[in-house]
Design a protein around this motif. Sequence first.
Motif, PDB file in Angstrom:
ATOM      1  N   GLU A  83      -3.532  15.198  -3.569  1.00 19.83           N
ATOM      2  CA  GLU A  83      -2.190  15.260  -4.178  1.00 19.83           C
ATOM      3  C   GLU A  83      -1.750  13.890  -4.670  1.00 19.83           C
ATOM      4  O   GLU A  83      -1.103  13.763  -5.705  1.00 19.83           O
ATOM      5  CB  GLU A  83      -1.177  15.802  -3.157  1.00 19.83           C
ATOM      6  N   ILE A  84      -2.105  12.861  -3.909  1.00 14.59           N
ATOM      7  CA  ILE A  84      -1.674  11.522  -4.292  1.00 14.59           C
ATOM      8  C   ILE A  84      -2.433  11.020  -5.518  1.00 14.59           C
ATOM      9  O   ILE A  84      -1.859  10.410  -6.408  1.00 14.59           O
ATOM     10  CB  ILE A  84      -1.803  10.577  -3.084  1.00 14.59           C
TER      11      ILE A  84
ATOM     12  N   LEU B  99       0.795  -1.218   0.000  1.00 17.52           N
ATOM     13  CA  LEU B  99       0.000   0.000   0.000  1.00 17.52           C
ATOM     14  C   LEU B  99       0.832   1.275   0.000  1.00 17.52           C
ATOM     15  O   LEU B  99       0.278   2.354   0.014  1.00 17.52           O
ATOM     16  CB  LEU B  99      -0.905   0.015   1.229  1.00 17.52           C
ATOM     17  N   ALA B 100       2.150   1.162   0.029  1.00 12.56           N
ATOM     18  CA  ALA B 100       2.985   2.357   0.175  1.00 12.56           C
ATOM     19  C   ALA B 100       2.517   3.145   1.379  1.00 12.56           C
ATOM     20  O   ALA B 100       2.522   4.349   1.396  1.00 12.56           O
ATOM     21  CB  ALA B 100       2.921   3.244  -1.076  1.00 12.56           C
TER      22      ALA B 100
ATOM     23  N   LEU C 138      -5.497   4.626  -4.104  1.00 10.41           N
ATOM     24  CA  LEU C 138      -4.584   4.144  -5.139  1.00 10.41           C
ATOM     25  C   LEU C 138      -5.350   3.766  -6.405  1.00 10.41           C
ATOM     26  O   LEU C 138      -4.857   3.939  -7.520  1.00 10.41           O
ATOM     27  CB  LEU C 138      -3.779   2.951  -4.620  1.00 10.41           C
TER      28      LEU C 138
ATOM     29  N   GLU D  49      -3.065   8.998   7.398  1.00 14.19           N
ATOM     30  CA  GLU D  49      -4.078   8.800   8.437  1.00 14.19           C
ATOM     31  C   GLU D  49      -5.206   7.875   7.999  1.00 14.19           C
ATOM     32  O   GLU D  49      -6.137   7.620   8.752  1.00 14.19           O
ATOM     33  CB  GLU D  49      -4.696  10.151   8.837  1.00 14.19           C
TER      34      GLU D  49
ATOM     35  N   PRO E 175      -4.479  13.844   5.148  1.00 15.01           N
ATOM     36  CA  PRO E 175      -3.186  13.251   4.784  1.00 15.01           C
ATOM     37  C   PRO E 175      -3.331  11.744   4.583  1.00 15.01           C
ATOM     38  O   PRO E 175      -4.051  11.086   5.341  1.00 15.01           O
ATOM     39  CB  PRO E 175      -2.287  13.566   5.975  1.00 15.01           C
ATOM     40  N   TYR E 176      -2.640  11.232   3.601  1.00 15.82           N
ATOM     41  CA  TYR E 176      -2.730   9.816   3.243  1.00 15.82           C
ATOM     42  C   TYR E 176      -2.395   8.913   4.418  1.00 15.82           C
ATOM     43  O   TYR E 176      -3.006   7.862   4.610  1.00 15.82           O
ATOM     44  CB  TYR E 176      -1.776   9.556   2.079  1.00 15.82           C
TER      45      TYR E 176
ATOM     46  N   LYS F 273       3.262   4.490   4.196  1.00 15.21           N
ATOM     47  CA  LYS F 273       4.133   5.024   5.231  1.00 15.21           C
ATOM     48  C   LYS F 273       3.273   5.875   6.142  1.00 15.21           C
ATOM     49  O   LYS F 273       2.644   6.822   5.692  1.00 15.21           O
ATOM     50  CB  LYS F 273       5.224   5.877   4.584  1.00 15.21           C
ATOM     51  N   CYS F 274       3.257   5.537   7.392  1.00 16.08           N
ATOM     52  CA  CYS F 274       2.480   6.355   8.292  1.00 16.08           C
ATOM     53  C   CYS F 274       3.159   7.712   8.326  1.00 16.08           C
ATOM     54  O   CYS F 274       4.342   7.823   8.019  1.00 16.08           O
ATOM     55  CB  CYS F 274       2.407   5.734   9.675  1.00 16.08           C
ATOM     56  N   GLU F 275       2.429   8.736   8.634  1.00 12.75           N
ATOM     57  CA  GLU F 275       2.955  10.100   8.669  1.00 12.75           C
ATOM     58  C   GLU F 275       3.135  10.707   7.288  1.00 12.75           C
ATOM     59  O   GLU F 275       3.648  11.808   7.183  1.00 12.75           O
ATOM     60  CB  GLU F 275       4.306  10.166   9.403  1.00 12.75           C
ATOM     61  N   MET F 276       2.750   9.988   6.226  1.00 14.97           N
ATOM     62  CA  MET F 276       2.861  10.601   4.903  1.00 14.97           C
ATOM     63  C   MET F 276       1.941  11.817   4.867  1.00 14.97           C
ATOM     64  O   MET F 276       0.733  11.691   4.964  1.00 14.97           O
ATOM     65  CB  MET F 276       2.474   9.575   3.840  1.00 14.97           C
ATOM     66  N   PRO F 277       2.526  13.025   4.774  1.00 14.33           N
ATOM     67  CA  PRO F 277       1.700  14.220   4.936  1.00 14.33           C
ATOM     68  C   PRO F 277       1.008  14.682   3.656  1.00 14.33           C
ATOM     69  O   PRO F 277       0.214  15.614   3.701  1.00 14.33           O
ATOM     70  CB  PRO F 277       2.712  15.266   5.402  1.00 14.33           C
ATOM     71  N   LEU F 278       1.314  14.054   2.520  1.00 10.97           N
ATOM     72  CA  LEU F 278       0.643  14.482   1.293  1.00 10.97           C
ATOM     73  C   LEU F 278      -0.839  14.158   1.400  1.00 10.97           C
ATOM     74  O   LEU F 278      -1.230  13.138   1.952  1.00 10.97           O
ATOM     75  CB  LEU F 278       1.244  13.768   0.082  1.00 10.97           C
ATOM     76  N   THR F 279      -1.663  15.037   0.836  1.00 10.60           N
ATOM     77  CA  THR F 279      -3.097  14.817   0.953  1.00 10.60           C
ATOM     78  C   THR F 279      -3.560  13.832  -0.116  1.00 10.60           C
ATOM     79  O   THR F 279      -2.881  13.590  -1.103  1.00 10.60           O
ATOM     80  CB  THR F 279      -3.875  16.134   0.778  1.00 10.60           C
TER      81      THR F 279
END
Lengths: 276, 271
Positions: free
Chosen positions: A102-103, A90-91, A155, A145, A142-143, A93-99
């Motif tokens: 954006e993803i 799933l890629a 995705l 969360e 953010p992704y 990464k916790c804390e990924m701040p991109l919304t």
Amino acid sequence: MEPIIRIENLCCLHRGKTLLTIDRFDVRRGEVLAILGPNGAGKSTLFKILCGMRSARADTLEILDTPIQNLSRWSKDRLRVRIGYIPQELAGKCEMPLTVREIVAIGQTGRKGLFRRLGRDDRKKVDHWLDFLKISHLADRPYGELSGGEMRRVLLAKAMVQQPELLLLDEPASHMDLQTREQLVELLDELYRQTGLTILLVSHEVEIIPACCRRIVLLHQGSIIADGPSQIVLTAEHVKTFYGNNVTLLARHNRFMLVPRILENTPTGSTVKKSL
Amino acid sequence: MEWSFWCPVMLCGLVAGGSTGLVGSYIVGMRIPFLGVCVSHAALAGAVLGSLLGLTGQMLFIPALIFALATALLLGLLDQNRMEGDSNLLVGILFSLSMGLAFLGLGMFSVLGKSDHDVRQLLWGSLLFCRWYELKIMAMVTAAILIFVVLFYKEMQALMFSRLHATLAGIHVAVVWTLFLFLVSLALTVNFQTVGGLMIYSLMTNPAIAAFQIVRGGKKILICSAAFGAISGLGGFIISGLTDLPTGAVIVLLSSLIVALAAIARRIGNR
């Protein structure tokens, strides 16, 4: 219908071990097919070969009318724009701040090409797919969360924004609870109804196969052991090879489910009709 | 106040912090802080060995950059599909190798009976390197980074999310990634004389880690991270200039403090 994937005499080796051998495998435009197989059967390997991330020897290996064996890196990138591939990981990464927005927009980046900015039309497309996949309410979150099921849909939206001609789903329901999985299956059905997209999904579970799927391929130890309509492919014998002696396959309205064999002989199980 | 001393020092602090903070947000987003560590220590090893060979002043920049680039390309261009095991193992080897080389070089100075005073400054950082000439180079590198970020904004955003997903979206990852590695090496190399080879890495990651704690969205992350970097750099240089403490150490402590404050702010905000 024209073929979208053509494979003849493919052989993929890794350190002297054969991962995948396929004599013949064709997919026509607009088909939906599920590739079933236990872990290590070569399902993900097949997908990686299809999008040029793993090399293989073959007499014919054509995706979207493009022979991909001797393709340059640049051309492979251009080809991948036309393939929406959602890998198993799933890629996440916790804390990924991109919304989420954006993803999802990443899907347009490759199609747009270098040095060109994403415009208003592109944003509209992002919104359209967020809406279609019912994740508009997550757009500015953010992704990192999100839950696993939500990430999977983000995705999927990213892949759809890419405007693919071919959608590859690798174990789309892994780590999903029943309700989330059913929502995803419904979405896939809806997606197919509206777009007529060619969809390939690989899984080890029969439950994820959506009703729109008319063709099933069984992959076992790196080779195709059956290929065709579900009624023909999912025989008791094949189910036994794949899932062992203790389960029975139930089928209804082109959906499938595996249940423990005990249910057949007990009183509570008597209501369960054996369909195959 | 001597402006001829303070003016370049303050500008150097701003530029060094801002540029490394900007690059660092991608490094942290991609979860590859080891790249920064390895590259900065390789640059250090290069400079020490260069100094041993008799190079001085700005000429040290050349071996440092060569070492940094070699390490960055070695680490960055490894095919993740083809590589077995964890790339962290290779990082471990490269890290200790470059540290070993750097300290071997330092040891060689006393063996050869040379003074290693100048080289020791490379380890801890020194404001003596903040002159107009250095500032000019730093500014040029920063400009290059800014141009890169603007031109490849959408591609880098995808890479920040995941290199695999960027590849799958049909982005020319190899091109963008190689350029990025080049810029990382450049940013670390031009800045490590002032901040110190052992510490520069934290000036790259700490501001970004702090930014990740408190803001969301790609643009805000970049701006916030660059700003935190600039504050750490400027503050660190000023404190170091006033107190004669080693720049690197002061900057590390200051940027760590920013991370701590950001983490606290986040906890309070979540409540």
